[in-house]
Structures are given as C-alpha cells and as structure tokens.
Write a protein that holds these residues in place. Structure first.
Motif, PDB file in Angstrom:
ATOM      1  N   ASN A 103      -7.333   7.811  -0.895  1.00 34.14           N
ATOM      2  CA  ASN A 103      -6.112   8.285  -0.238  1.00 34.14           C
ATOM      3  C   ASN A 103      -4.919   7.357  -0.431  1.00 34.14           C
ATOM      4  O   ASN A 103      -3.775   7.787  -0.251  1.00 34.14           O
ATOM      5  CB  ASN A 103      -6.375   8.468   1.258  1.00 34.14           C
ATOM      6  CG  ASN A 103      -7.443   9.500   1.532  1.00 34.14           C
ATOM      7  OD1 ASN A 103      -7.507  10.527   0.867  1.00 34.14           O
ATOM      8  ND2 ASN A 103      -8.298   9.236   2.497  1.00 34.14           N
ATOM      9  N   TYR A 104      -5.163   6.095  -0.793  1.00 31.80           N
ATOM     10  CA  TYR A 104      -4.077   5.136  -0.945  1.00 31.80           C
ATOM     11  C   TYR A 104      -4.269   4.346  -2.240  1.00 31.80           C
ATOM     12  O   TYR A 104      -5.382   4.268  -2.780  1.00 31.80           O
ATOM     13  CB  TYR A 104      -4.023   4.153   0.240  1.00 31.80           C
ATOM     14  CG  TYR A 104      -3.776   4.814   1.568  1.00 31.80           C
ATOM     15  CD1 TYR A 104      -2.487   5.026   2.041  1.00 31.80           C
ATOM     16  CD2 TYR A 104      -4.841   5.245   2.368  1.00 31.80           C
ATOM     17  CE1 TYR A 104      -2.253   5.635   3.265  1.00 31.80           C
ATOM     18  CE2 TYR A 104      -4.625   5.862   3.589  1.00 31.80           C
ATOM     19  CZ  TYR A 104      -3.329   6.050   4.031  1.00 31.80           C
ATOM     20  OH  TYR A 104      -3.106   6.664   5.237  1.00 31.80           O
ATOM     21  N   GLU A 105      -3.193   3.753  -2.707  1.00 32.12           N
ATOM     22  CA  GLU A 105      -3.241   2.878  -3.867  1.00 32.12           C
ATOM     23  C   GLU A 105      -2.415   1.631  -3.596  1.00 32.12           C
ATOM     24  O   GLU A 105      -1.459   1.653  -2.823  1.00 32.12           O
ATOM     25  CB  GLU A 105      -2.731   3.590  -5.122  1.00 32.12           C
ATOM     26  CG  GLU A 105      -1.295   4.069  -5.042  1.00 32.12           C
ATOM     27  CD  GLU A 105      -0.859   4.749  -6.322  1.00 32.12           C
ATOM     28  OE1 GLU A 105      -1.477   4.478  -7.366  1.00 32.12           O
ATOM     29  OE2 GLU A 105       0.096   5.547  -6.272  1.00 32.12           O
TER      30      GLU A 105
ATOM     31  N   GLU B 225     -13.116   5.614   0.592  1.00 34.97           N
ATOM     32  CA  GLU B 225     -12.180   6.693   0.906  1.00 34.97           C
ATOM     33  C   GLU B 225     -10.748   6.168   1.046  1.00 34.97           C
ATOM     34  O   GLU B 225      -9.788   6.908   0.822  1.00 34.97           O
ATOM     35  CB  GLU B 225     -12.592   7.389   2.209  1.00 34.97           C
ATOM     36  CG  GLU B 225     -13.859   8.226   2.096  1.00 34.97           C
ATOM     37  CD  GLU B 225     -13.651   9.468   1.264  1.00 34.97           C
ATOM     38  OE1 GLU B 225     -12.558  10.054   1.343  1.00 34.97           O
ATOM     39  OE2 GLU B 225     -14.570   9.846   0.532  1.00 34.97           O
ATOM     40  N   PHE B 226     -10.621   4.894   1.399  1.00 38.20           N
ATOM     41  CA  PHE B 226      -9.281   4.295   1.478  1.00 38.20           C
ATOM     42  C   PHE B 226      -8.594   4.322   0.119  1.00 38.20           C
ATOM     43  O   PHE B 226      -7.413   4.659   0.007  1.00 38.20           O
ATOM     44  CB  PHE B 226      -9.398   2.858   1.988  1.00 38.20           C
ATOM     45  CG  PHE B 226      -8.107   2.089   1.927  1.00 38.20           C
ATOM     46  CD1 PHE B 226      -7.147   2.233   2.910  1.00 38.20           C
ATOM     47  CD2 PHE B 226      -7.851   1.232   0.871  1.00 38.20           C
ATOM     48  CE1 PHE B 226      -5.955   1.530   2.854  1.00 38.20           C
ATOM     49  CE2 PHE B 226      -6.666   0.527   0.802  1.00 38.20           C
ATOM     50  CZ  PHE B 226      -5.715   0.675   1.799  1.00 38.20           C
TER      51      PHE B 226
ATOM     52  N   VAL C 191       0.855  -1.193   0.000  1.00 35.80           N
ATOM     53  CA  VAL C 191       0.000   0.000   0.000  1.00 35.80           C
ATOM     54  C   VAL C 191       0.887   1.239   0.000  1.00 35.80           C
ATOM     55  O   VAL C 191       1.836   1.346   0.776  1.00 35.80           O
ATOM     56  CB  VAL C 191      -0.932   0.006   1.221  1.00 35.80           C
ATOM     57  CG1 VAL C 191      -1.797   1.261   1.227  1.00 35.80           C
ATOM     58  CG2 VAL C 191      -1.812  -1.241   1.229  1.00 35.80           C
ATOM     59  N   VAL C 192       0.553   2.179  -0.884  1.00 37.90           N
ATOM     60  CA  VAL C 192       1.299   3.435  -1.026  1.00 37.90           C
ATOM     61  C   VAL C 192       0.321   4.594  -0.908  1.00 37.90           C
ATOM     62  O   VAL C 192      -0.762   4.560  -1.516  1.00 37.90           O
ATOM     63  CB  VAL C 192       2.037   3.498  -2.385  1.00 37.90           C
ATOM     64  CG1 VAL C 192       2.796   4.801  -2.527  1.00 37.90           C
ATOM     65  CG2 VAL C 192       2.982   2.315  -2.535  1.00 37.90           C
ATOM     66  N   LYS C 193       0.677   5.602  -0.127  1.00 35.32           N
ATOM     67  CA  LYS C 193      -0.186   6.772   0.032  1.00 35.32           C
ATOM     68  C   LYS C 193      -0.115   7.648  -1.209  1.00 35.32           C
ATOM     69  O   LYS C 193       0.964   7.905  -1.742  1.00 35.32           O
ATOM     70  CB  LYS C 193       0.232   7.581   1.258  1.00 35.32           C
ATOM     71  CG  LYS C 193      -0.692   8.743   1.566  1.00 35.32           C
ATOM     72  CD  LYS C 193      -0.311   9.404   2.864  1.00 35.32           C
ATOM     73  CE  LYS C 193      -1.208  10.610   3.156  1.00 35.32           C
ATOM     74  NZ  LYS C 193      -2.619  10.233   3.243  1.00 35.32           N
ATOM     75  N   ARG C 194      -1.279   8.097  -1.664  1.00 31.08           N
ATOM     76  CA  ARG C 194      -1.338   8.987  -2.820  1.00 31.08           C
ATOM     77  C   ARG C 194      -0.961  10.407  -2.388  1.00 31.08           C
ATOM     78  O   ARG C 194      -1.526  10.943  -1.421  1.00 31.08           O
ATOM     79  CB  ARG C 194      -2.747   9.012  -3.418  1.00 31.08           C
ATOM     80  CG  ARG C 194      -3.214   7.678  -3.989  1.00 31.08           C
ATOM     81  CD  ARG C 194      -4.622   7.844  -4.535  1.00 31.08           C
ATOM     82  NE  ARG C 194      -5.200   6.592  -4.937  1.00 31.08           N
ATOM     83  CZ  ARG C 194      -5.128   6.078  -6.159  1.00 31.08           C
ATOM     84  NH1 ARG C 194      -4.469   6.735  -7.103  1.00 31.08           N
ATOM     85  NH2 ARG C 194      -5.697   4.923  -6.449  1.00 31.08           N
ATOM     86  N   LEU C 195      -0.054  11.001  -3.092  1.00 27.41           N
ATOM     87  CA  LEU C 195       0.300  12.386  -2.808  1.00 27.41           C
ATOM     88  C   LEU C 195      -0.736  13.344  -3.355  1.00 27.41           C
ATOM     89  O   LEU C 195      -1.057  14.363  -2.741  1.00 27.41           O
ATOM     90  CB  LEU C 195       1.683  12.702  -3.407  1.00 27.41           C
ATOM     91  CG  LEU C 195       2.833  11.860  -2.862  1.00 27.41           C
ATOM     92  CD1 LEU C 195       4.127  12.219  -3.580  1.00 27.41           C
ATOM     93  CD2 LEU C 195       2.983  12.059  -1.368  1.00 27.41           C
TER      94      LEU C 195
ATOM     95  N   THR D  96      -4.477  12.878  -5.585  1.00 24.22           N
ATOM     96  CA  THR D  96      -5.424  12.030  -6.314  1.00 24.22           C
ATOM     97  C   THR D  96      -6.017  12.818  -7.476  1.00 24.22           C
ATOM     98  O   THR D  96      -6.613  13.884  -7.259  1.00 24.22           O
ATOM     99  CB  THR D  96      -6.545  11.558  -5.382  1.00 24.22           C
ATOM    100  OG1 THR D  96      -5.959  10.900  -4.256  1.00 24.22           O
ATOM    101  CG2 THR D  96      -7.473  10.593  -6.099  1.00 24.22           C
TER     102      THR D  96
END
Length: 480
Positions: A352-354, A348-349, A16-20, A22
C-alpha cells in the motif's frame, strides 16, 4: 529533528508515499519476498533454540510436508490445508458483508461437542450415528452463529465482541460437559469407538473429498449467485442496499446461518474424521487462523487457497522439524506460524505504500536541511526600532492642519447654489414635487424596508433647491 547548537532542522532522506495503484507484478514480488523472509526468520529462530540446526531445520521441514515415500505425510498436509480453507470460506461471506464474525472457534467447538455427544450416547449403526451427528453438528453451529446475528440485525449490537465472547462460552460448555460425562475427574474424555468416518483406503481421504466439494460450492456461491452479489452490496453500503430493495436483516441472518453451518461441519470432521475425542482445545485455533487467511486473501478464493497452502506448510513442517530435533512440537509450530503471519501482514505495508528518497534544494538527492531563523539579538534592537518609529511619526503632519481645507471645499458649493427668489414662488412647486416624489416612495415601501426619516429629508431639500428654482425662472419670464 533539530540539529544541536544551530537553528536548522534536519529531515530524513526518505519519506513514505501512498501507492495509488499497485501493479500486479509488484504485488506478487512483495508477497514472494515476504514468504522467503518468513522462512529465513524461522531458520534463525530454530538456530537460537538449538544451535547449529539452521540447515537441518529446512531439511526436516521439507520432509514433514513433501515426503513422497510416506503418503500419510502428504495426506496430513492436504487435510490441514483443507480444514483451514473450509474455515476461511465459512467466515469470508460474513466479512464480505462487513459483519466481523470472530466466533468461528466457538462455532467449531459446539460442532465438536454435538458430534461427541451423539457418538457417545447413541446406540445405532455407524452410518446412522454419522448422519445424525453430522446434522446435529451443523445445527449446533447454526444456533451458535444466529444468536449474535439476531442481536446485530434487530438491536445493532457489536458483533465483534459478541462473537468473541461466544468462543469462551463454548469452551466453558465443553469443560462442563466433560466434568459431567467423566465422573473420575480426569478431564480426559477418551476415544470414541462409534461414529467414525471410514478411511477409504487412505487416512483423511474422506475429509479431503468433503472439503473439496464444499469449497467448490462456496466459490460458485460467492461468484455466480444473487446472494453473493447481495453480500458485496451490503458490504459497500447498507443504505444503498436498502434503497435497491435488499432486506439487510435477512441477509445478515442468512449469511450467519451459512457460516455457522460450515463451522459446525469443521467440528464434525475434527471429531468423526480426525481426533475421535473431545477437549476444549480441539479446534486448535483454526477459527482465528481462518480469519487471517480470509483477510489476507482479500476474500478472493484464489488467494485464500494460496495462503491456506502456505500456512499448512509452515504448520506441518515446523511440527515435524520440532519433533525430530527434540523440541515441543506444538509450541514451536505456534511460534513459527505466528511469525509467518507477522511478516506477511508487515508486507502489506509495502503493497500500500512505497518509500522514496527526498530531493535536495539544488536537485541533488539526499538529506535536506531547512534553515530556521534565529531570534537571538532581536530583543536588544527593540529600543532602536521604537526611536525610528517615533521620528517617522513626528514628520507626518497632524490631521488638524488638513481640516480647514475640507471646510472651505464644503462651503464653496453652498454659495454657488444660492439664488434669490421670492418665497411664495418657491413654496408652490416644492409642494408639487414632494407629492410626485412621495408616490414612487409608497411603491418601494411594499417591496423593500422603509428608509429612515432623516435620510428621506435630505434628497428633498436638494431637489427643492435646484430643480424647482429653474422652473420658476421660466414662469416669471413668461409672465413678464
């Protein structure tokens, strides 16, 4: 995860990587996918309760929302959406200021209580009763909201717990009033015959008009006024707001007055324009549903309207579908609405994340196995390592053999520096140079810490043994 019987560790092929940032297209695709997943799960739940009703559920749900042959169905949908939207706009200013007002349910209930009391006990024309009950409901909502606001502004109490407890106090107050006003003990308040809003030719039309006007005013308030800007500043940083000159206590109380007034208005519309009665469950969870709509919409008016429409469709559609298929309409509607919120919040997950696949050591995609060194057999080799270490220590020469060489080196410069001179000639110049050296030492003592006495004597001896001797040789030659 460690593989059984080996010293290697297995990592999942995904991480899992946080989106900077979207993209807007990705955002809306995720939201639309969440809506359709919620629809699919609603059909599956209905099929579990009543087998073979998967497609029928969607048909009845559509009829319960968009039956154009019956205008009352459409008006009921618009009224449901409007009340939810009004509650969301009532709570959004406080949330934007980071004041977590969870007491919308209680503020609606006290508005219902005030409207029912005026309608029951006031003997006057309907117009007077409507106006008085409207003012009373709004004032009641303001009082119920200002109490936690004052405690937050002046005593820094926890507004979340305070406003949440006020909901239960409002419910207990309504139950107490019903016990007093209905002496039979049936706990049924009955229908109110006075102070009801007119239909204007269509049911719930006046409620929809009032909600539309108030929502439009709230959008202007949040986007185009100084108060709306102050809300965002206080929400970002209280210290910054104080530094700029904003009175934070005043903003908190003013905002909660607005929230309480709008929630009291919702209570008035529920009693005077919809149910015409009073009960502890009259708010129907709208205060908590409004919290979710405001939060999911990000306090953005456009997104809040969209979520209110979707929630209204799920509520009215599932209620009609449940009644047409012989199920409890209220319970089934609550299940479907709760499932909708669950899916939307879960989506929502992915906003914010991919999730990305891991890359192997050789650049290939897939699972990655990390080898961990095993420690088997190392204990048995400890004795061999000790023997090797002892052999290497024996080969090294001891330190004692090297010490005489150092002593010889130290003695040689001492022999070279010795010069035979008379004692009287040496003493005089030494005294002069000692005086000359002491003068700069006195200056350095003021600027830095004085050096120990032992360290000062050493350089004096060296100077006395070298420089003064050279001067005395010249003096002796001149004298001869």
């Amino acid at each position: 995860m460690r593989l059984a019987g080996s010293g290697s560790r297995f990592e999942m092929p995904f991480h899992v990587v946080k989106r900077l940032d979207t993209p807007r297209k990705t955002y809306w695709l995720i939201k639309i996918a969440g809506f359709f997943v919620a629809l699919l799960l609603a059909g599956l739940i209905c099929t579990m309760l009543t087998p073979g009703s998967f497609l029928r559920f969607y048909q009845q749900m559509f009829i319960g929302c968009f039956d154009f042959t019956d205008i009352e169905v459409l008006m009921s949908l618009l009224e449901t959406i409007g009340l939810l939207l009004l509650v969301a706009f009532a709570l959004a200013p406080a949330f934007k200021m980071k004041f977590w007002n969870i007491g919308g349910e209680g503020q609606i209930l006290v508005g219902c209580l005030a409207t029912a009391a005026i309608s029951k006990f006031m003997n006057a024309s309907d117009i007077v009763i409507i106006l008085v009950s409207l003012v009373t409901a709004v004032v009641s909502g303001i009082i119920w909201a200002v109490i936690p606001a004052i405690f937050k502004a002046f005593f820094n109490t926890n507004e979340t717990l305070f406003t949440l407890m006020m909901n239960y106090v409002a419910m207990a107050l309504i139950a107490l009033c019903i016990n007093i006003w209905v002496p039979s003990g049936s706990q049924v308040f009955g229908l109110l015959t006075n102070g009801g809003l007119p239909d204007l030719g269509l049911k719930y039309l006046l409620n929809i008009i009032i909600v539309a006007i108030v929502v439009a005013l709230m959008i202007v308030y949040l986007k185009k006024t100084k108060h709306g800007y102050e809300l965002s500043v206080v929400g970002e940083s209280v210290n910054t707001a104080r530094y700029v000159g904003i009175n934070v206590k005043k903003v908190i109380i003013r905002t909660m007055i607005l929230s309480g007034a709008l929630c009291g208005l919702v209570g008035f519309l529920l009693v005077a324009g919809h149910h015409h009665t009073l009960s502890t469950g009259l708010a129907g969870g709208r205060g908590f549903t409004g919290v979710l709509i405001a939060w999911l919409g990000g306090f953005n008016p456009g997104q809040m309207i969209l979520y209110a429409v979707l929630v209204g469709i799920f509520q009215n559609g599932s209620t009609y579908a449940a009644s047409s298929m012989g199920m409890s309409s209220s319970d089934f509607s609550n299940i479907i609405t709760g499932m909708f919120f669950l899916v939307v919040i879960a989506s929502e997950f992915f906003v914010n994340y991919e999730i990305k696949r891991r890359h192997g050591v050789n650049g290939e995609q897939g699972a990655k196995v990390l080898t961990v060194p095993s420690y088997e057999g190392q204990v048995s080799n400890a004795s061999a390592l000790k023997e090797e270490a002892s052999e290497t220590i024996e080969e090294v020469k001891p330190v004692e053999e090297a010490t005489p060489v150092v002593e010889e080196i130290k003695e040689e410069p001492q022999k070279e520096t010795k010069v035979e001179t008379p004692k009287e000639e040496i003493k005089k110049p030494v005294k002069k140079e000692i005086k000359e050296i002491k003068k700069p030492v006195k200056v350095t003592k003021k600027a830095s810490k004085p050096a120990p006495k032992k360290e000062e004597k050493k350089p004096l001896k060296k100077v006395a043994s070298k420089k003064p001797i050279s001067k005395t040789k010249k003096n002796n030659k001149e004298a001869k």
